[in-house]
Write an enzyme that holds these catalytic residues in place. Structure first.
Site, PDB file in Angstrom:
ATOM      1  N   TYR A   1       0.746  -1.104   0.157  1.00 21.95           N
ATOM      2  CA  TYR A   1       0.188  -0.100   0.120  1.00 21.95           C
ATOM      3  C   TYR A   1       0.866   1.412  -0.031  1.00 21.95           C
ATOM      4  O   TYR A   1       1.600   1.625   1.033  1.00 21.95           O
ATOM      5  CB  TYR A   1      -0.940  -0.019   1.115  1.00 21.95           C
TER       6      TYR A   1
ATOM      7  N   ALA B   1     -19.256  -3.925  -0.647  1.00 25.75           N
ATOM      8  CA  ALA B   1     -19.155  -4.015  -2.107  1.00 25.75           C
ATOM      9  C   ALA B   1     -19.031  -2.788  -2.875  1.00 25.75           C
ATOM     10  O   ALA B   1     -19.672  -2.411  -3.619  1.00 25.75           O
ATOM     11  CB  ALA B   1     -20.558  -4.711  -2.467  1.00 25.75           C
TER      12      ALA B   1
END
Length: 302
Positions: free
Chosen positions: A51, A200
């Site tokens: 990251y 989601a």
């Protein structure tokens, strides 16, 4: 906040964890978000050496100065940025893992990592070498436990059967229920599920209308997503939202230990916490969810 045990360890992890990938590179804002998470009772932080080219780990390390003992700290290994930093390559070799862990420890400003996770995996990998590296790190005290982050059935089964993994991180939500196939296996071996993608990509949040896309989601078309979400909204009750329904559904599974949920700032963090503390779903709602949201099965990597 309630806690659950991580696998067969003695580590108790908060049911909501902070997925640090979304924090960004604004150091002050990211540290404030991490501190707000800790103050709220969250004790699980999940990052990765991938990251922001390692900057994410550095920010987490700075945020934990003086508070390391309050945290179950997890990071990941297996990906290597190229020299130009425009792409990464996969490297689960023992040599890389033993080198990468030292860099993660330095960036995180800690002497040990609570949960070190393989950040992917393929059936072609020399898994014996990877497991050997993790076991060596446990013996040397650099890591306390290890796990994998994967949704590939053949990789999952290999590590369940041949290693001492304590966790599997998987994308799991109301629109992505394929991981449920493995929950009985995980429960049998006392392996925890750490979920990502709980809402989601925002489709299961209160902002769902703005998150609909012509690309759909996974194997669902945009119209199918809309129809499913509208049906889910019909079964919410007072003091519930789509967001809280999505999170409460995941937590009703015994195999799940924590939801690693991303937050760019304190406001998003509070939205997740409010959803967590909302009215729990009941058995009738669970029955309706099973009618509305199909489980499915992974067809590849078997």
């Amino acid at each position: 906040m309630k806690k659950r045990m991580l696998g067969s360890t003695q580590l108790e992890i908060s049911e909501i964890g902070l997925g640090c990938m979304s924090l960004g590179t604004n150091e002050n804002e990211a540290i404030q978000t991490i501190h707000a998470a800790l103050d709220s009772g969250i004790n699980y932080l999940d990052t990765a050496d991938l990251y922001d080219f390692g900057q994410n780990e550095e920010i987490v390390g700075k945020a934990l100065k003086g508070r390391r003992d309050q945290v179950i700290l997890a990071t990941k290994v297996g990906n290597r940025w190229t020299a130009t930093q425009d792409k990464w390559t996969w490297d689960p070799s023992k040599k890389h893992i033993l080198q990468a862990v030292k860099e993660s420890l330095r960036r995180l400003n800690t002497d040990f990592i609570d949960l070190y996770q393989l950040h992917g995996g393929t059936i072609e990998d020399s898994y014996e070498e990877t497991i050997e590296a993790f076991e060596e790190l446990v013996k040397e005290g650099y890591i306390r436990h290890y796990g994998i982050s994967s949704i590939r059935p053949n990789v999952i089964e290999r590590f369940v059967n041949h290693s001492a993994i304590q966790s599997v991180m998987m994308q799991y939500n109301l629109l992505e229920r394929r991981p449920e196939e493995f929950f009985p296996l995980f429960e049998k071996h006392n392996i925890s599920v750490i979920t990502r993608g709980s809402v989601a990509k925002g489709l299961l949040s209160n902002n769902w209308k703005n998150k609909l896309s012509s690309k759909g989601y996974l194997h669902y078309s945009e119209q199918e997503c809309k129809e499913i979400i509208e049906q889910l909204l019909q079964i919410t009750q007072d003091e519930q939202s789509l967001h809280s329904l999505a999170m409460q559904f995941i937590l009703q599974h015994k195999a799940v230990t924590t939801l690693a949920i991303g937050a760019r700032n304190k406001e998003q963090l509070m939205e997740n916490l409010n959803a967590y503390y909302a009215k729990p779903i009941n058995s009738q709602q669970l029955d309706r969810i099973n009618d509305i949201c199909l489980i499915g099965k992974y067809e590849e990597h078997r």
